[in-house]
Design a protein around this motif. Structure first.
Motif, PDB file in Angstrom:
ATOM      1  N   VAL A 116      62.324 129.866   4.420  1.00  0.00           N
ATOM      2  CA  VAL A 116      62.971 130.465   5.598  1.00  0.00           C
ATOM      3  C   VAL A 116      63.231 131.935   5.302  1.00  0.00           C
ATOM      4  O   VAL A 116      63.942 132.255   4.352  1.00  0.00           O
ATOM      5  CB  VAL A 116      64.312 129.772   5.944  1.00  0.00           C
ATOM      6  N   ASP A 148      63.910 134.571  11.865  1.00  0.00           N
ATOM      7  CA  ASP A 148      63.450 133.259  12.317  1.00  0.00           C
ATOM      8  C   ASP A 148      62.053 132.889  11.836  1.00  0.00           C
ATOM      9  O   ASP A 148      61.349 132.115  12.482  1.00  0.00           O
ATOM     10  CB  ASP A 148      63.505 133.164  13.857  1.00  0.00           C
ATOM     11  N   GLU A 191      68.167 124.740   8.418  1.00  0.00           N
ATOM     12  CA  GLU A 191      67.663 126.077   8.723  1.00  0.00           C
ATOM     13  C   GLU A 191      66.225 126.030   9.207  1.00  0.00           C
ATOM     14  O   GLU A 191      65.837 126.778  10.108  1.00  0.00           O
ATOM     15  CB  GLU A 191      67.772 126.964   7.484  1.00  0.00           C
ATOM     16  N   GLU A 232      66.257 124.660  12.724  1.00  0.00           N
ATOM     17  CA  GLU A 232      66.837 125.637  13.645  1.00  0.00           C
ATOM     18  C   GLU A 232      65.766 126.554  14.226  1.00  0.00           C
ATOM     19  O   GLU A 232      65.899 127.061  15.341  1.00  0.00           O
ATOM     20  CB  GLU A 232      67.885 126.461  12.896  1.00  0.00           C
ATOM     21  N   SER A 275      70.591 121.318  15.349  1.00  0.00           N
ATOM     22  CA  SER A 275      69.158 121.602  15.308  1.00  0.00           C
ATOM     23  C   SER A 275      68.337 120.341  15.547  1.00  0.00           C
ATOM     24  O   SER A 275      67.344 120.364  16.277  1.00  0.00           O
ATOM     25  CB  SER A 275      68.781 122.214  13.953  1.00  0.00           C
TER      26      SER A 275
END
Length: 241
Positions: free
Chosen positions: A41, A45, A74, A77, A123
């Motif tokens: 990540v 984004d 994450e 997401e 998420s």
């Protein structure tokens, strides 16, 4: 079986992620977790094929690893972004369903990483805009435009106050108006689920903040009243392809 030779990470490399996964599975290596996080990540984004290829193994670790829960959350997401990995994401459906069960069990235990895991569950439930911004309501701000006059309104929910205001970079938040929280029994949909989960788990500050987040605000510009969550969702929820 994952063909890791085809799974580039966020740094366009294919050899590090499988090695790092083996290290965290074997030794819970802090340095390996750190490198794995920025390979799977990146800011803005950005995720990669390796991110989704790694997700089932992260979910397998999630019941006993806060790092795995956080990193898996994450990745998910960013699932609505333009990552070009839709086939890989679809292959993760079983892992995502299992992650939901893991998180739901974990949240009931009043864990130290409650907010991180709560955001991960958001998420999983595809509430990406809330997963990205929901805080602990100590110092939370939600910028949005008044739906009636278009003026930029700052919504503040924190220890310093719960209000709508016009942000002036010299004077601070001016023309403050108190927010109007919604009663728990009047919540519906996502707000009802978020509030009910937090309240069930004894997270009083989180539940209270959600009541304000899904309540109403008065525009300091035109004095019209609007629902905070509706306007924030309209402006920030990703459009699923």
């Amino acid at each position: 079986m994952v063909d890791w030779a085809q799974m580039r990470d966020c740094w366009f490399e294919v050899d590090r992620v499988p090695d790092l996964l083996e290290r965290v599975e074997r030794d819970d290596d802090a340095d390996a977790w750190k490198e794995l996080g920025w390979r799977l990540v990146l800011e803005h984004d950005l995720v990669s094929p390796a991110s989704f290829a790694a997700l089932p193994r992260l979910v397998h670790l999630a019941p006993r690893s806060a790092e795995a829960r956080g990193l898996a959350g994450e990745i998910l997401e960013r699932a609505a972004g333009h990552h070009g990995c839709d086939d890989l994401l679809a292959d993760c459906a079983g892992a995502i369903a299992e992650f939901r069960k893991v998180l739901e069990r974990h949240l009931r235990s009043w864990p130290a990483d409650y907010l991180v895991s709560f955001r991960a569950l958001l998420s999983v439930e595809e509430e990406y805009h809330w997963a990205a911004v929901l805080g602990d309501f100590k110092d939370d701000f939600y910028p949005l435009a008044c739906p009636h006059c278009g003026v930029e309104v700052t919504i503040a929910i924190g220890d310093y106050g719960r209000y709508s205001a016009i942000r002036n970079w010299d004077l601070g938040d001016v023309e403050r108006r108190d927010l109007r929280p919604v009663a728990a029994e009047e919540l519906t949909g996502t707000g009802r689920w978020m509030h009910g989960t937090a309240a069930r788990d004894g997270q009083e500050a989180l539940a209270d903040g959600i009541a304000y987040l899904f309540g109403n605000a008065e525009c300091p510009g035109c004095a019209s009243v609007f629902n905070v969550a509706d306007e924030y969702t309209s402006a920030n929820r990703p459009v699923m392809q």
